[in-house]
Design a protein around this motif. Structure first.
Motif, PDB file in Angstrom:
ATOM      1  N   LYS A  18      27.025 -16.741  -8.630  1.00 61.75           N
ATOM      2  CA  LYS A  18      26.089 -15.706  -9.089  1.00 61.75           C
ATOM      3  C   LYS A  18      24.688 -16.297  -9.137  1.00 61.75           C
ATOM      4  O   LYS A  18      24.186 -16.646 -10.201  1.00 61.75           O
ATOM      5  N   PRO A  19      24.076 -16.467  -7.960  1.00 58.19           N
ATOM      6  CA  PRO A  19      22.738 -17.073  -7.954  1.00 58.19           C
ATOM      7  C   PRO A  19      21.757 -16.147  -8.662  1.00 58.19           C
ATOM      8  O   PRO A  19      21.999 -14.944  -8.760  1.00 58.19           O
ATOM      9  N   ASN A  20      20.686 -16.719  -9.166  1.00 60.56           N
ATOM     10  CA  ASN A  20      19.669 -15.912  -9.835  1.00 60.56           C
ATOM     11  C   ASN A  20      19.022 -14.984  -8.806  1.00 60.56           C
ATOM     12  O   ASN A  20      18.343 -15.419  -7.884  1.00 60.56           O
ATOM     13  N   VAL A  21      19.225 -13.696  -9.012  1.00 57.97           N
ATOM     14  CA  VAL A  21      18.853 -12.716  -8.000  1.00 57.97           C
ATOM     15  C   VAL A  21      17.333 -12.629  -7.830  1.00 57.97           C
ATOM     16  O   VAL A  21      16.834 -12.239  -6.784  1.00 57.97           O
ATOM     17  N   TYR A  22      16.578 -13.051  -8.871  1.00 61.47           N
ATOM     18  CA  TYR A  22      15.121 -12.878  -8.789  1.00 61.47           C
ATOM     19  C   TYR A  22      14.463 -13.951  -7.929  1.00 61.47           C
ATOM     20  O   TYR A  22      13.333 -13.783  -7.488  1.00 61.47           O
ATOM     21  N   ASN A  23      15.177 -15.068  -7.699  1.00 63.66           N
ATOM     22  CA  ASN A  23      14.539 -16.141  -6.932  1.00 63.66           C
ATOM     23  C   ASN A  23      14.215 -15.717  -5.507  1.00 63.66           C
ATOM     24  O   ASN A  23      13.243 -16.160  -4.925  1.00 63.66           O
ATOM     25  N   LYS A  24      15.058 -14.838  -4.955  1.00 62.89           N
ATOM     26  CA  LYS A  24      14.847 -14.570  -3.524  1.00 62.89           C
ATOM     27  C   LYS A  24      13.599 -13.721  -3.261  1.00 62.89           C
ATOM     28  O   LYS A  24      13.205 -13.535  -2.127  1.00 62.89           O
ATOM     29  N   PHE A  25      12.964 -13.232  -4.344  1.00 65.45           N
ATOM     30  CA  PHE A  25      11.723 -12.480  -4.148  1.00 65.45           C
ATOM     31  C   PHE A  25      10.502 -13.382  -4.251  1.00 65.45           C
ATOM     32  O   PHE A  25       9.381 -12.947  -4.020  1.00 65.45           O
ATOM     33  N   LEU A  26      10.709 -14.650  -4.664  1.00 60.76           N
ATOM     34  CA  LEU A  26       9.559 -15.528  -4.856  1.00 60.76           C
ATOM     35  C   LEU A  26       9.040 -15.978  -3.491  1.00 60.76           C
ATOM     36  O   LEU A  26       9.812 -16.150  -2.545  1.00 60.76           O
ATOM     37  N   PRO A  27       7.744 -16.220  -3.411  1.00 57.55           N
ATOM     38  CA  PRO A  27       7.187 -16.556  -2.094  1.00 57.55           C
ATOM     39  C   PRO A  27       7.686 -17.905  -1.564  1.00 57.55           C
ATOM     40  O   PRO A  27       7.531 -18.185  -0.392  1.00 57.55           O
ATOM     41  N   PHE A  28       8.262 -18.742  -2.437  1.00 53.41           N
ATOM     42  CA  PHE A  28       8.737 -20.044  -1.922  1.00 53.41           C
ATOM     43  C   PHE A  28      10.257 -20.109  -1.974  1.00 53.41           C
ATOM     44  O   PHE A  28      10.833 -21.128  -2.339  1.00 53.41           O
ATOM     45  N   TYR A  29      10.916 -18.984  -1.635  1.00 51.72           N
ATOM     46  CA  TYR A  29      12.381 -18.913  -1.773  1.00 51.72           C
ATOM     47  C   TYR A  29      13.105 -19.992  -0.971  1.00 51.72           C
ATOM     48  O   TYR A  29      14.058 -20.593  -1.424  1.00 51.72           O
ATOM     49  N   GLU A  30      12.618 -20.258   0.262  1.00 57.25           N
ATOM     50  CA  GLU A  30      13.321 -21.240   1.102  1.00 57.25           C
ATOM     51  C   GLU A  30      13.382 -22.596   0.402  1.00 57.25           C
ATOM     52  O   GLU A  30      14.399 -23.274   0.397  1.00 57.25           O
ATOM     53  N   THR A  31      12.240 -22.995  -0.172  1.00 57.84           N
ATOM     54  CA  THR A  31      12.207 -24.281  -0.900  1.00 57.84           C
ATOM     55  C   THR A  31      13.218 -24.265  -2.041  1.00 57.84           C
ATOM     56  O   THR A  31      13.943 -25.227  -2.274  1.00 57.84           O
ATOM     57  N   ILE A  32      13.257 -23.140  -2.761  1.00 56.89           N
ATOM     58  CA  ILE A  32      14.157 -23.040  -3.919  1.00 56.89           C
ATOM     59  C   ILE A  32      15.602 -23.206  -3.465  1.00 56.89           C
ATOM     60  O   ILE A  32      16.393 -23.899  -4.106  1.00 56.89           O
ATOM     61  N   LYS A 927       7.923  -7.654 -13.403  1.00 56.39           N
ATOM     62  CA  LYS A 927       7.563  -8.502 -14.548  1.00 56.39           C
ATOM     63  C   LYS A 927       8.546  -9.670 -14.652  1.00 56.39           C
ATOM     64  O   LYS A 927       8.160 -10.808 -14.899  1.00 56.39           O
ATOM     65  N   ARG A 928       9.831  -9.352 -14.443  1.00 53.76           N
ATOM     66  CA  ARG A 928      10.860 -10.401 -14.530  1.00 53.76           C
ATOM     67  C   ARG A 928      10.635 -11.463 -13.444  1.00 53.76           C
ATOM     68  O   ARG A 928      10.791 -12.654 -13.671  1.00 53.76           O
ATOM     69  N   ILE A 929      10.235 -11.011 -12.255  1.00 60.37           N
ATOM     70  CA  ILE A 929       9.971 -11.965 -11.166  1.00 60.37           C
ATOM     71  C   ILE A 929       8.765 -12.821 -11.538  1.00 60.37           C
ATOM     72  O   ILE A 929       8.741 -14.036 -11.297  1.00 60.37           O
ATOM     73  N   GLY A 930       7.775 -12.191 -12.175  1.00 57.95           N
ATOM     74  CA  GLY A 930       6.598 -12.945 -12.629  1.00 57.95           C
ATOM     75  C   GLY A 930       6.985 -14.030 -13.617  1.00 57.95           C
ATOM     76  O   GLY A 930       6.481 -15.160 -13.573  1.00 57.95           O
ATOM     77  N   VAL A 931       7.912 -13.692 -14.521  1.00 58.69           N
ATOM     78  CA  VAL A 931       8.380 -14.695 -15.497  1.00 58.69           C
ATOM     79  C   VAL A 931       9.084 -15.832 -14.757  1.00 58.69           C
ATOM     80  O   VAL A 931       8.880 -17.018 -15.044  1.00 58.69           O
ATOM     81  N   GLN A 932       9.905 -15.471 -13.777  1.00 54.65           N
ATOM     82  CA  GLN A 932      10.647 -16.491 -13.026  1.00 54.65           C
ATOM     83  C   GLN A 932       9.674 -17.481 -12.372  1.00 54.65           C
ATOM     84  O   GLN A 932       9.893 -18.680 -12.354  1.00 54.65           O
ATOM     85  N   LEU A 933       8.580 -16.928 -11.876  1.00 54.84           N
ATOM     86  CA  LEU A 933       7.544 -17.748 -11.233  1.00 54.84           C
ATOM     87  C   LEU A 933       7.037 -18.808 -12.220  1.00 54.84           C
ATOM     88  O   LEU A 933       6.901 -19.985 -11.883  1.00 54.84           O
TER      89      LEU A 933
END
Length: 1739
Positions: A18-32, A927-933
């Motif tokens: 169950k990977p964190n679903v919000y990470n894949k929206f971040l601009p550096f997803y590949e690095t993550i 907002k949640r994606i912003g927090v993840q950032l």
């Protein structure tokens, strides 16, 4: 598992748990993605390595916390097999023998974390052995060593353990249920505390999640049995809550598989009773333990479905308690009642959500037919909504009521939203009473999403949106802060969810609109008016406030908090409007705000509201806003500067307008980075002009502008938070905005847009930083001492804000890691750093700014502290800059915490579980994606480098500076760094010790600074770190510090000591892993190579030996302080407290410490003596000679076959042998040793275990010949008579307080001494005991107390003595105790009571037959004439209750004897006898399937008493003056058998009493009836008809008092729905009330008493009808009221009753009279007004 590097490619992300679903929206997803795989691999490797190399500390907790961090950032970013391997690793670590508790806590936390998503792992994947956890529950919840201070547990470990057990419970094996029952059934003895323990274990462990095919091995094994036990024990014992938990949980997990129908009346009766509601003005005792509301609610909801009558019972329950919800009906019970509503609604929503989930959880799967249907939802909402609406107006509990509304609106918005909206519209007319308004608006705000969203079930909510928005505007009121805040919150909630677009044209362009949609589209034309009006009101409020503010210079701090809330709500609301409104509306908003700003200026306080508006429109539309506002603002600033350039720079007063313009400017540069580039020259020009202004508020505004500008340019952040990505402008042919209101957006259509700095922005940032930071640094370097304080502060403030703005771009300083902080087999920090490339090009600064600042500011700090120490503000800022360079990477932790909190609030506000998983509005997800950032940016570095070390040392020196202000500020930043970098406290510890140990070199301030550093803050506390080397140096230093004599340092030391006491948990001395855990570790990664394992055992041995050495040194050093240093008493207490904290059982305690403890028993200081006593008790426990256990079956013990499989609780022939009945004491020592004694009194009562494990009745004792040195120390002192004399004298003197209590620690000490040394000590103590009890001075009570403690220790310690020793002991004790018992006094009786209580506790009665015999002998010693002595002796006899059910013969004898004393002439003795009888009868309990044959029988006893009572009454009636005092008996609460099934017998008795010639008896009976029915409402249904007749009969009783009570009871029956009001009742009362009270006697009119009674009865019946509905007007009430009005001129008696009823009616109905009026006709209202207002009527 991870041999090859290709592993990364092979793993497919889709297989991750169950990977964190919000990470894949971040601009550096590949690095993550790459990073997560590498990090996980590293964590597994290090965990495995630690366990294989047999080291736990420090690596294990450290890498476990890295795993937790990994999960919080990346989610379960690993495959199922790895998930299982991790769980197995942590479970296997829990099997390590003697595992340290803090490591265990780590395991509990991680197991809970790994298992709390139970749908990821099924029972087929994992089986957990419940016994592993059982072992830990015993160790943690039931640990006896803790009370002796032999172990200190970590804080919150219980919580971690309980959560862990809860997560593991679904995975217990198929056979676990039977194993658990076998383990705990034998404990179920209702008289014993073991019952509570067993229930606690069963509540924790019973598996209730088994699938239907395994139910026969699950709950079916125990549920009927537990329900019967629950039914048969009605005294609300403390274990009842556990029982309720079990029922609730099993019903929730097995919906549809358990038939609750037969139990519903009993369950609801208990629930109602448990609310402890007052009945008829009688407060029901609230001594009961109230059930947990949420557990009860869950149970009720789980029993619904498939036509169950549970819902009907719930409706009846609310009918009965509805009036208690009314706000005017205040009481403690309301909290529970309102909470009950919200918990019911919440549980119902949860159930519907779980049943309808698209991916159901495997252990929640009710059969289709039992699932909640649409009808069930409607019925449920109907059932509770009325009480919820009443509760909304309850000021104290509004929050719970609003929650209930929110949940109900998710279920049936159509039932909840319209009525509340109607209520709101009606409340607006009375804004003078804002409470109604604020309550309703609060509830509506929580339901915003249900109001605005179109769903197939409910779409008319949208029609309310605009009327509501307009209607609440009057709530914006600068005079009423609360009202304004609530209004803003409501507007905010709605405006975030709607698009402010005029869609009225869609009515003509589209043909697919429903009627409601047409209405909504037309209403949206009013958006413009609304926003216009809203802004006008806001501006008006701001104007009002700014005039107030300027008038009142002093503003209380309270306003700040409230302002802040308003400002946030206002900004958010404005942003909601602007980002999703039409361009036309935006233009209007911008024009209005621009116009409002033009030319005016505000004080900073009010300015916050204005800047909030600006910030909102700027964020919503940066281009449009900047174009109109930035040039104008810059122009204004330039103009002011040109007019007064020369003076303004140095003017300390400042210019208000300039300050305001700069504040506005600092807001405007928050705009998106790329939009600012156009204005670059303008912006730079302003900075150049204003950067040197000295005035504080002005330069802060400039510095803030610099920070905002840099963040806007260089940060990555989401740039829009709209509700929908569609085009919302006209024409509306493709998309109709109102259909998006409140809707969610699917994840794949989110289209999140980020601001990513482009090349120009990066260049601008670098240019800006270099242009403005270097001149300031040079200025400070060159002219620091010549500058004024204000100039210096300005310069530093600017540098600080620039650093905050740009440090995200400045990399960490490259520097060597500090490696030798703490030795470990693995590294502390991860090799993998998150490399997030987030700029279009790499920022080019001419040097690493961090280094430059560290150097320059470091030097500056030296200068400031040396020469300008009065300039506290500058020093504080300089310290901030200095610490930033080491720990700040672009975001502060508090800021992220706040973001998370805000996100939780908004998520909760808009969450609707029933609309599906993660169906949040789009802006919530962004907002949640912003927090993840941001979370990624704080989770960076943890290892310490040389540079950081320099920073720490520098801050440390400033933290012990001579100026308090400097110290305080430096400590704050020091703690930040110490918290950030692992083990960094090691850097400063030597320096602290050096200062403590060289008193001449250190001054008082330095010591004080060190103490404050040791005291730490919430996140760091050095003195309890798990490191023996640290403790070994630190604790002795702390103790002997010479500065402890000053008051301020003493207080600090006290605080440190208190904190150590709270936070210390024993570190491990000897640590190891075991084969199971090593095997699991190998599976997780791979086996280590042979060469890596070579030195493993040697390293472990060295580590453990080093710990042992440190421990012994620490103890020896602390101990030597008493002898080698002149310590103050306070220091001695400290040293003693430290040694006591450090006692443990793993390795021997140094004998020098034992010697000190013994010596201190006769120390002059009472505190030291107390610690010494506790210490001796602990040593005796450590030195306790071992017991020899044996295991036998019951057949072997009884030497005959016995069937132990069936449960027959209570008296059986196979448990007679463990009672004292027929017991023959053994003659020889051999017999004595062979007897099987079972000391815990639950043995054999309920059921026998398969194997009985018990100690042989023989124990080694120390004799002079076989005594180790540690033991001899104690023996030699206690064999010395002089020592004992001195010691007992000291103990007597110990208590100076008013209250002298039996000291349990001292009792434990004596118990241990007599247990370990046998008779040897008894003689020495006997002489002193006699001296103590003959003491007649003022210390008499203290002397008796000490004697009682010694004797209790003797009795309990002699448990395993030989027969001869026991005979010898009792030969001496019996005459002594006889003397005590003939000389008891008020002060001493309680101590001797405690002596017997503790002396015989947890002992087999057969072993204790001597003390039993002694207590029994007290029955026969007649002390005539001395009442006190007689009651005291009965008090002592009562202590036999410790043996509970195992001395039936004694209880029968006591009962027989005491019964005869019930008519004793003295009240004190009668009362004590009643209590003794209660105790003797309390063992006559029959559990299901059981029997009670040996004990005094309650039924017989009651019959006997009844007979005696009626005889006494007859005698009394014949000779009223004969002095036969009332015979009183009170059966102890345990044996009060509840009238659960009200037997007809009882009702016959009541009918009989109601015909009694004594009216007091009749009144008491009818009062009793009302209470009895309310407490047994659901069980008493079958008797409704008979009780109705009974009450009706009493309504027409000849005695006035009986009639009035009957009227109250009847009203109560009507009110709680026990009987219904019907037409016949009304007719009957009408007829009776019209009875003429005149009759003709001999032709004359005479008042007839009989007729008056009939007439009064009829009137009272009408009063009962009127008063049965205190807060509403059902259909029969108006008529009954009119009938009462007709009697306003009746005789006094009748008038009195009517007056009372009408005034009560008036009181309860006046609040909502405007609604109630409508139930009456005009004529009726006239009559009513006449009677209610008539002055004579209330005269």
């Amino acid at each position: 598992m991870h041999h090859n590097e290709q592993y990364i490619e092979k793993i497919d992300v889709d297989n991750f748990q169950k990977p964190n679903v919000y990470n894949k929206f971040l601009p550096f997803y590949e690095t993550i993605k790459q990073q997560s795989v590498e990090s996980f691999k590293e964590i597994c490797e290090n965990l495995s390595r630690i366990i294989q190399l047999r080291e736990l500390r420090p690596g294990f907790p450290l890498w476990s916390s890295k795993l937790q961090q990994f999960i919080s950032l990346y989610g379960f970013c690993f495959i199922k097999s790895d998930h299982l391997k991790l769980i197995n690793l942590y479970l296997s670590v829990l099997t390590i023998p003697n595992l340290n508790y803090s490591n265990a806590k780590t395991c509990f936390d991680i197991i809970d974390e790994l298992l709390n998503k139970s749908r990821l792992i099924t029972r087929d994947d994992l089986i957990v052995n419940w016994r592993i956890l059982y072992t830990w529950v015993k160790l943690i919840l039931f640990n006896n060593d803790e009370s002796y201070s032999l172990i200190a547990l970590p804080n919150d470990i219980e919580k971690s353990l309980l959560y862990c057990v809860r997560s593991c419970r679904p995975y217990f094996s198929i056979t676990a249920t039977q194993e658990i029952l076998d383990e705990f059934r034998p404990w179920l003895c209702p008289f014993d505390s073991a019952f509570s323990d067993a229930m606690c274990y069963l509540d924790l462990f019973l598996p209730v999640h088994l699938p239907p095919n395994l139910h026969d091995q699950g709950f079916k094994l125990w549920l009927p049995e537990f329900l019967s036990i629950w039914e048969s024990v009605c005294s609300n014992p403390e274990w009842e809550q556990n029982m309720i938990n079990i029922f609730s949980f099993v019903s929730w997990c097995n919906i549809g598989y358990i038939d609750w129908e037969p139990w519903l009346p009993k369950i609801f009766t208990r629930i109602l009773k448990n609310f402890s509601l007052p009945v008829a003005n009688v407060q029901v005792s609230s001594q009961t333990q109230n059930y947990s509301i949420s557990i009860t609610a869950t149970w009720i909801i789980a029993m619904m479905g498939n036509g169950s009558s549970c819902l009907q019972y719930l409706i009846d329950l609310f009918t009965a308690i509805k009036s208690f919800y009314h706000p005017s009906n205040t009481g403690d019970f309301q909290q529970d009642l309102v909470s009950f509503l919200s918990k019911l609604a919440q549980a119902f929503v949860d159930r519907v959500h779980l049943e309808r989930k698209s991916d159901p959880v495997w252990h929640f799967n009710p059969p289709q037919s039992y699932r909640i249907t649409e009808n069930d939802i409607t019925d449920f909402v109907d059932c509770i909504k009325e009480c919820v609406f009443i509760s909304v107006f309850n000021k104290a509990h509004l929050e719970e009521a609003a929650k209930a509304c929110q949940y109900l609106s998710m279920l049936r918005p159509a039932f909840i939203v319209p009525p509340l909206v109607e209520l709101l519209f009606s409340s607006i007319n009375s804004m003078t009473e804002p409470h109604r308004f604020t309550s309703i608006v609060t509830c509506l705000a929580d339901m915003a999403r249900q109001i605005v969203r179109q769903t197939p079930e409910f779409s008319q909510g949208q029609t309310y949106v605009l009327p509501l928005l307009m209607a609440v505007l009057p709530g914006i009121d600068s005079n009423d802060f609360k009202k304004t805040a609530v209004t803003f919150q409501f507007l905010n909630a709605i405006l975030m969810l709607v698009t402010c677009v005029d869609c009225s044209s869609a009515v003509h362009t589209r043909n697919d609109l429903t009627e409601i949609e047409k209405e909504v589209c037309l209403s949206t034309a009013k958006f413009e008016d609304f926003i216009n009006e809203f802004l006008n009101r806001t501006f008006q409020m701001i104007d009002t406030l700014s005039t107030e503010m300027s008038d009142a210079v002093v503003v209380s701090s309270k306003i700040n908090v409230e302002d802040h809330v308003t400002e946030l709500a206002l900004t958010s609301m404005m942003f909601g409007i602007v980002q999703q409104c039409s361009s036309k509306i935006f233009q209007m908003v911008r024009e209005k705000i621009t116009y409002f700003l033009a030319g005016s200026f505000f004080t900073p306080k009010v300015g916050k509201l204005v800047t909030g508006l600006v910030r909102a429109i700027l964020k919503g539309n940066p281009d449009g806003t900047l174009k109109y506002l930035l040039p104008q603002t810059c122009e204004r600033i330039e103009k002011i500067m040109s007019n007064s350039e020369t003076t303004i720079l140095t003017d300390h007063k400042g210019d208000t307008e300039l300050t305001w313009c700069l504040i506005l400017f600092s807001e405007l540069v928050r705009a998106r980075g790329d939009t600012l580039l156009t204005y670059k020259p303008m912006i730079l020009s302003i900075f150049h002009r204003c950067v040197r202004i000295v005035h504080k508020e002005t330069h802060e505004a400039v510095a803030n502008a610099a920070k905002n500008l840099l963040k806007s340019l260089s940060y990555v952040y989401p740039i829009e938070y709209r509700l929908t990505v569609e085009n919302i402008e006209e024409p509306f042919t493709d998309f109709l905005p109102i259909r998006a209101w409140g809707q969610h957006v699917e994840f794949d259509k989110l289209q999140v847009q980020f601001h990513i700095p482009n090349e120009e922005e990066v260049d601008f940032t670098c240019e800006f930083v270099e242009t403005f930071i270097y001149p300031e640094l040079e200025l400070l370097n060159e002219k620091c001492s010549k500058m004024s304080n204000e100039e210096r502060l300005r310069s530093l403030t600017l540098i600080r804000f620039i650093a905050i703005g740009c440090f995200r771009m400045v990399p960490r300083v490259d520097s060597k890691e500090v490696s030798d902080l703490i030795p470990s087999v693995v590294s502390f920090d991860t090799k993998y750093r998150a490399k997030y490339r987030l700029y279009a090009k790499e920022p080019q600064f001419k040097e690493n700014l961090r280094i430059r600042l560290l150097n320059d500011i470091g030097k500056l700090l030296d200068v400031l502290v040396e020469n300008h120490s009065d300039d506290a503000s500058s020093i504080k800022i300089a310290l901030k800059i200095y610490s930033l360079s080491s720990i700040y990477f672009g975001v502060f932790e508090q800021f992220v915490d706040k973001l998370c909190k805000d996100l939780e609030t908004i998520k909760y506000l808009y969450k609707n579980k029933l609309s599906g998983k993660r169906k949040h509005p789009r802006f919530v997800i962004i907002k949640r994606i912003g927090v993840q950032l941001e979370l990624f940016s704080i989770s960076n570095y943890q290892s310490l480098t040389e540079i950081d070390r320099q920073v720490i040392l520098k801050l440390f020196e400033l933290s012990i500076h001579r100026y308090g202000e400097v110290r305080r500020n430096a400590q704050v930043y020091l703690f930040h760094i110490l918290r950030r970098y692992l083990f960094s406290y090691q850097v400063i510890i030597d320096r602290i010790l050096e200062l403590f140990d060289n008193p001449d070199a250190a001054d008082h301030d330095q010591i004080k600074g060190c103490l404050y550093i040791l005291l730490g803050n919430d996140s760091i506390f050095i003195p309890t770190k798990h490191s023996w080397t640290l403790l070994e140096k630190l604790w002795p230093s702390l103790t002997r510090t010479i500065h402890a004599t000053k008051i301020s340092t003493q207080k600090l030391l006290d605080r440190i000591m208190e904190k150590i006491g709270k936070q210390f948990d024993t570190p491990a001395i000897i640590e190891d892993t075991n084969d199971i855990s090593i095997k699991a570790a190998i599976e997780l990664w791979r086996p280590l190579e042979t060469h890596e394992l070579i030195s493993r055992d040697q390293m472990r041995e060295e580590r453990n030996q080093a710990n042992i050495r440190s421990y012994n040194n620490l103890m020896e050093t602390l101990n030597s302080l008493f002898y080698n240093q002149p310590l103050t008493w306070r220091q001695q207490e400290m040293a003693m407290a430290f040694i006591w904290l450090l006692l443990q059982k793993r390795i021997p305690v140094p004998s020098s410490c034992i010697r000190t403890f013994v010596d201190f028993l006769v120390h002059d200081n009472v505190e030291l003596r107390k610690i010494a006593e506790k210490g001796i008790a602990a040593f005796c426990r450590i030195q306790k000679p071992p017991r020899i256990y044996t295991e036998k079956t019951l057949d072997e013990i009884l030497q005959r076959p016995v069937n132990i499989d069936e449960c027959h609780p209570g008296d059986r022939d196979d448990n007679l042998w463990i009672t004292i009945n027929d017991y023959k004491p053994p003659k020889t020592q051999k017999e004595w040793e062979e007897t099987c004694f079972l000391d815990k009194s639950f043995h054999g009562y309920y059921k026998w275990p398969k194997i009985i494990k018990y100690p042989i009745n023989k124990r080694e004792r120390y004799t002079k010949e076989n005594m180790p040195q540690d033991v001899a120390i104690l023996y030699e002192r206690f064999i010395d008579k002089n020592f004992i004399n001195k010691f007992t004298q000291f103990m007597v003197l110990d208590e100076e307080e008013e209250e002298i209590n039996f000291d349990i620690h001292r009792f434990r000490m004596f118990k241990g001494l007599f247990r370990n040394f046998g008779l040897a000590l008894v003689d020495n103590f006997m002489d002193d005991l006699y001296i103590l009890i003959h003491d007649k001075t003022k210390t008499q009570e203290g002397s008796h107390r000490v004697a009682a403690e010694i004797v209790a220790g003797m009795i309990r310690g002699s448990k395993h003595w030989t027969l001869d020793m026991l005979d010898e002991l009792w030969k001496k004790l019996t005459p002594f105790l006889n003397e005590v018992c003939t000389n008891l006094s008020v002060e001493t009786v309680s101590h001797w009571g405690s002596c017997f209580k503790y002396g015989i506790e947890d002992e087999d009665p057969r072993r204790m037959y001597r003390p039993i015999e002694f207590l029994r002998s007290l029955i026969n010693t007649h002390v005539t004439g001395n009442t006190f002595l007689e009651t005291s002796q009965w008090t002592l006899i009562q202590k036999l209750s410790n043996f509970e059910w195992r001395i039936p013969a004694i209880w029968c004898a006591i009962n027989q004897y005491a019964k005869e004393l019930l008519d004793h002439p003295y009240k004190a003795i009668r009362e004590r006898i009643a209590s003794v009888l209660g105790t003797s009868l309390s063992f006559d309990i029959k559990l299901p399937n059981g029997q009670s044959t040996r004990h005094p029988n309650v039924d017989q006893f009651i019959d006997n008493i009844r007979e005696r009572l009626s005889q006494a009454i007859k005698i009394y009636e014949k000779k009223p003056l004969a002095n036969i005092s009332g015979q009183r008996v009170e059966i102890d609460s345990e044996s009060r058998r509840a009238v659960n099934f009200i037997e007809t017998g009882l009702i016959e008795q009541l009918e009989q009493v109601c015909s009694s010639p004594k009216w007091h008896a009749r009144r008491a009976a009818i009062e009793f009836v009302q209470n009895m029915i309310f407490c047994n409402l659901f069980n008493a249904r079958p008797y409704a008809q008979r009780l109705r007749q009974l009450v009706f009969k009493c309504l027409f009783d000849e005695q006035f008092e009986v009639r009035t009570v009957a009227s109250v009871s009847l009203s109560g029956f009507y009110q709680c729905g026990y009987i219904q009001i019907n037409n016949d009742d009304l007719k009957y009362f009408r007829a009776m009330s019209k009875t003429s009270y005149f009759t003709k006697v001999d032709g004359k009119k005479v008042t007839s008493a009989e007729n008056i009674v009939k007439r009064h009865g009829g009137v009272l019946g009408l009063c009962a009808i009127v008063l049965s509905s205190p807060y509403d007007i059902p259909k029969y009430v108006p008529e009954a009221l009119m009938l009462l009005c007709e009697h306003s001129h009746d005789p006094d008696l009748i008038q009195k009753s009517i007056k009372k009823a009408l005034s009560e009616f008036r009181r309860t109905h006046q609040d909502s009279w405007h609604e109630h009026r409508e139930k009456f006709t005009e004529d009726q209202l006239v009559i009513l007004a006449d009677v209610l207002i008539s002055p004579s009527y209330y005269a």
